[in-house]
Design a protein around this motif. Sequence first.
Motif, PDB file in Angstrom:
ATOM      1  N   PHE A 135       9.738  66.629  42.885  1.00 33.05           N
ATOM      2  CA  PHE A 135      10.313  65.612  43.761  1.00 33.05           C
ATOM      3  C   PHE A 135      10.546  66.170  45.168  1.00 33.05           C
ATOM      4  CE2 PHE A 135      14.478  63.901  45.311  1.00 33.05           C
ATOM      5  CZ  PHE A 135      14.002  62.683  45.768  1.00 33.05           C
ATOM      6  N   GLU A 174       6.211  57.054  40.531  1.00 30.68           N
ATOM      7  CA  GLU A 174       5.697  57.632  41.776  1.00 30.68           C
ATOM      8  C   GLU A 174       4.182  57.675  41.818  1.00 30.68           C
ATOM      9  OE1 GLU A 174       7.509  58.986  44.812  1.00 30.68           O
ATOM     10  OE2 GLU A 174       8.471  57.272  43.843  1.00 30.68           O
ATOM     11  N   HIS A 204      13.451  52.091  41.077  1.00 30.23           N
ATOM     12  CA  HIS A 204      12.287  52.396  41.915  1.00 30.23           C
ATOM     13  C   HIS A 204      11.119  51.465  41.597  1.00 30.23           C
ATOM     14  CE1 HIS A 204      12.520  55.987  44.579  1.00 30.23           C
ATOM     15  NE2 HIS A 204      13.612  56.248  43.870  1.00 30.23           N
ATOM     16  N   SER A 393      10.614  60.541  47.883  1.00 29.24           N
ATOM     17  CA  SER A 393       9.874  59.541  47.104  1.00 29.24           C
ATOM     18  C   SER A 393       9.146  58.594  48.048  1.00 29.24           C
ATOM     19  CB  SER A 393      10.853  58.734  46.246  1.00 29.24           C
ATOM     20  OG  SER A 393      11.729  57.974  47.083  1.00 29.24           O
TER      21      SER A 393
END
Length: 471
Positions: A135, A174, A204, A393
Amino acid sequence: MGTVDRHGLELSGMGPEAVRHYERALDALLFFRPEVSTEVEAALLANPNAPMANVFAAYLGLLGTESVDAAAANERYAAFVPTPTRVGAREVAHMRAAEAWLAGDIHRAGDILHELVVAYPRDALALLVGHQIDFLTGDALRLRDRVGGALSAWDRDDPHYGPVLGMAAFGLEETGHYARSEEAGSTAVAANPRDVWAIHAVVHTYEMQGRFAEGIRYLDARTADWTSGNYLNVHNWWHYGLFSIEAGAIDRALAIHDAVLHNDRSLGVAMELLDASALLWRIHLTGNAQVERWNRLADAWAARADVPYYAFNDTHAVMAYLGAGRIAAAQAVIENRENRLGTPHREVANDRMTAQVGLPVCRALVAFEQGRYADTVDILVPIRHHLNTFGGSHAQRDAIQQTLVEAALRANRHDLARTLLSERINLRPTSPYNWLGRARLADALGRSAEAAEARERAAEHRAAITAAWGR
């Protein structure tokens, strides 16, 4: 020969008391609970030279991206002498990873931990620390595959399976596997309602798909589970703020900022300050000046007197200085980082992140604030597809992408603005922000009917979001 943890992994030099505290610390870390530090210290007190207790303490000093904490962790770890002298291969790998990261090579640390979990896929500490490294370095593929590659070795009844699945959910998000991410994250939350990282992963997916109303409802339904007792509550409130901005509810977003993101009770840690900067910058791009809030935030960044350590933090400090009208302070950050790169020294991973992305982004932000929108465009266009290499992100880095959109519109780079907005609408056709941008472009081109249609689309999507609040 030491004792073993619940997964049969050796913990050299630890007695039963240290193991008990180590296990509690690991549980706390997996759920982002603050007692992790107390439990690690208790494990060290019980067995001061136990390798994994010292490694765990080193990781804690590094995960927050605080240069002061990292320096203290480095000094403390340097005084550690492993006992017993014979340490198993897994623990040696952890020590090598910690040492690499303490020395500034975060990528090498991630590589070592990746190799480690191939051989020891049920090492939850290695998975979590490696996941956070992915991350912090913006490595979406490894964020997905590091944990995904270990999942099949886990028993679904294992108490740690849920948080591991929550990590997998974030990696899936992601890399654009939104349905699978939502499924995995929801399963993790069902197993542990206070798994704030899994909640964060699901949120997310809503953000990236433009499912803003669902994101609001999801967070509202779980308020008691994520708003207190963990290190991630500020960041999850930040997500709520993003949903509010899309709804056009700027007052609500600012209320979140004042109540949670930054106020007189804030601790001034980088992870929280950058969320505050990122929220206010999006509002700033709309032309909504928040000088008093920016000044308080800029003061908090200035009080840190940060040395070059993590480029992602630097860009958010620059945002705060610019929002407060402190161009000289923003330039001072840039000059300091330039001097660091121009002076002979032992290279660390952050130097590359700074040179390739951090400094260009900072320069682009300054150009934007000075009204040099064409310069902002020229700086950001060449790097816009690899902004990930300085961490964060997709949702966090979108503040930079929005800056590019705004600069293109203000610089009358109509072809580029059309392209950028078309890309965004293709990904998130329910985003009011995207449609309002298209309306502004149509106005600039004299296409009044197209502008009116785009504004109507934005209004429809905003109404759908505000319906989540029952009004």
